[in-house]
Design a protein around this motif. Structure first.
Motif: not given
Length: 576
Positions: A438, A467, A289-290, A471, A469
């Protein structure tokens, strides 16, 4: 005379050993009472003394079966097929003939049963109960300390791969229940890897219908391959569990513990583990997932950034992991059931890698040397809650929520040098620092009502999912191109990469079923769904002289997309 006697004794012993080591092949054919072959029947050979399974097979196209490598002895033969009475016969493997052919096996349909006969204290390793295949765990030998996964590997028709994924009769198992209740949510491996094999009485394999179909009694065609583990009576009340620990050379350690308390109306389980032997206390999907997102982010930047690929395989490197989990199921009175679960883990990964590759071509040979390091720190948290309440005998409401979070940081270096024919040489020195998170919130509410007329039902359901996310990557890449000791050109890329992505979805479904006669149902549905996707990606090139960051418009973008739809439909289903 003594030598003759000795040779005679050796010959007798050799003959006895050869007789003792004699192996047999037992075969035959299974048909119905009209003599037609039965294809796909389960046939088994049990040791007569203790009913332990010796061999298992499935009948072929002509109803044929064969057991190879059967030792001498007395056995019980059984044949099982859906909607037929179990066929039982005794078989004796003996004599000089290595191939034993059984008389034709004729199976009688259940409708032809003359009388019900109750047989007590008989162990059947495998039996059919309607659409359920049931294995008697006592008939499959396991070692002290084995978990359920070791037991499943011994069951005919059940496969467990190296990662612990389970297949039964060729289909992937998506859920493992314990006495009919969920165990740590929807991850089958949590139960198979942590429950002791000696606690299991029966293993039942079946295709579970949807909650709506179970409630209304009208089959909607939805199926999930499911395993239900029924516990032995002594494990259904009180506490049981296991603890294991080990320490070895190079400071390697491993510890694992589980504690379970089961009662008539409750199940409570605790799991914990810690190790530095690469035994990951979380699912492969948690990792991907990551890490999959991080790799996609660097790869899409193109040749200018040459994203670092070290560690793409989660099995590379050395891991320090820790994990803990809690699961609870409670029956509150006769109308309410509550289930709560939590599973968390952390991972520290260290990777060092060196490699040398030599390529031989017609115009010469070139060599590529690569060395790199990577350190990852990853944490995951998953929580679930569900409540099911019977408002009355005809109405039921269910609420479920699943919450998960993932945080990761990663520092990596990679140096690649290439020597080409003619003295040309290139090098690329890359470093990156990555961090991200996440979050996932997934909720559903379902209200179901069945009317007094069989087959007539209505349901209303709603869903909401959020959801987000985030980064961040700091990337530095130094690239040079030259010949011998002279550098002709060099290129430096230093970037800060920021990405924020969001997904929001909500919707509802209304469904109504009306029986048409005795063998058909008319279904009507109205469905509305809306999803919102957002992305903001900004890449900044950093000036090596200390100037302000410059936005790279070629690699940066942002957007928002909104997709919504409403639809209705009518479906007519006919049952035979």
């Amino acid at each position: 005379m003594r030598k003759i006697f000795l040779l005679f004794a050796i010959a007798i012993m050799g003959l006895a050993a050869s007789v003792q080591a004699q192996k047999y092949t037992i075969g035959g054919r299974v048909t119905d009472d009209a003599g037609e072959p039965i294809i796909g029947a389960s046939v088994m050979l049990l040791q007569a003394k203790d009913s332990i399974l010796q061999s298992f097979a499935i009948t072929g196209d002509n109803g044929n079966f064969k057991f190879d490598g059967v030792p001498a002895g007395d056995f019980v033969f059984k044949s099982i097929f859906l909607k037929h009475n179990t066929y039982v016969a005794t078989v004796k493997a003996e004599g000089s003939e290595a191939v034993i052919t059984m008389p034709q096996v004729k199976m009688v349909p259940e409708a032809s049963k003359i009388a019900d006969v109750e047989i007590t204290d008989e162990r059947e390793p495998i039996r059919m109960k309607g659409d359920t295949i049931e294995y008697d765990a006592r008939s499959f030998k396991t070692q002290q300390g084995d978990n359920v996964e070791n037991l499943l590997r011994k069951l005919p028709g059940v496969e467990v791969d190296n990662d612990g994924n389970i297949k039964a009769q060729g289909k992937s198992v998506v859920r493992v229940l314990v006495d009919g209740k969920d165990f740590f949510g929807d991850d089958p491996k949590v139960a198979s890897k942590n429950l002791p094999a000696d606690a299991i009485n029966k293993v039942q394999v079946f295709d579970k219908k949807s909650e709506m179909a179970d409630f209304t009694g009208v089959d909607d065609g939805t199926r999930d391959r499911t395993i239900n583990l029924t516990l032995k009576d002594e494990y259904k009340k009180g506490y049981f569990g296991n603890v294991s620990a080990g320490y070895g050379t190079k400071n390697r350690y491993e510890g694992k513990a589980s504690l379970n308390r089961f009662a008539d109306k409750s199940q409570i389980s605790f799991l914990g583990q810690a190790n530095n032997t690469n035994q990951q206390g979380f699912s492969f999907q948690d990792y991907m997932n990551f890490m999959g997102g991080m790799q996609n982010m660097t790869r899409e930047n193109g040749p200018r950034t040459a994203g670092i690929s070290l560690g793409a395989n989660p099995n590379n490197g050395f891991y320090n992991t820790g994990a803990t989990g809690l699961n609870g199921n409670w029956d509150i009175g006769k109308k309410t059931k509550i289930s709560v679960g939590y599973f968390g883990n952390s991972m520290v990964k260290d990777l060092e890698r060196t490699s040398t590759k030599q390529t031989v071509l017609d115009d010469g040979t070139y060599t590529t040397d690569e060395e790199g390091t990577q350190t990852d720190f990853n944490t995951n948290h998953r929580g679930s809650f569900s409540i099911k309440h019977d408002i009355d005998s005809l109405t039921k409401i269910t609420f479920k929520t699943n919450v998960s979070g993932n945080s990761t940081t990663s520092d990596a270096t990679n140096l690649t040098t290439s020597s080409l024919p003619g003295g040309a040489n290139n090098s690329s020195d890359q470093t990156s620092a990555t961090s991200g998170s996440i979050r996932d919130f997934n909720n559903s509410l379902n209200l179901m009502h069945r009317f007094k007329k069989r087959g007539r039902s209505a349901s209303l359901s709603g869903t909401f999912r959020y959801n987000p996310q985030n980064k961040t990557v700091d990337l530095l890449s130094l690239n040079s191109f030259g010949r011998d000791t002279v550098t002709y050109s060099s290129d430096t890329v230093h970037q800060n990469q920021f990405q924020s992505q969001g997904y929001t979805s909500y919707g509802g479904v209304f469904a109504y079923s009306e029986p048409i006669g005795k063998h058909s149902v008319l279904d009507g549905t109205i469905n509305y769904q809306q999803t919102v996707n957002t992305l903001e990606k900004n890449f900044f090139n950093l000036d090596q002289d200390g100037g302000s960051p410059i936005l790279d418009n070629n690699l940066s973008n942002s957007y928002e997309s909104i997709f919504s739809y409403g639809r209705g439909g009518i479906n007519w289903r006919v049952f035979t």
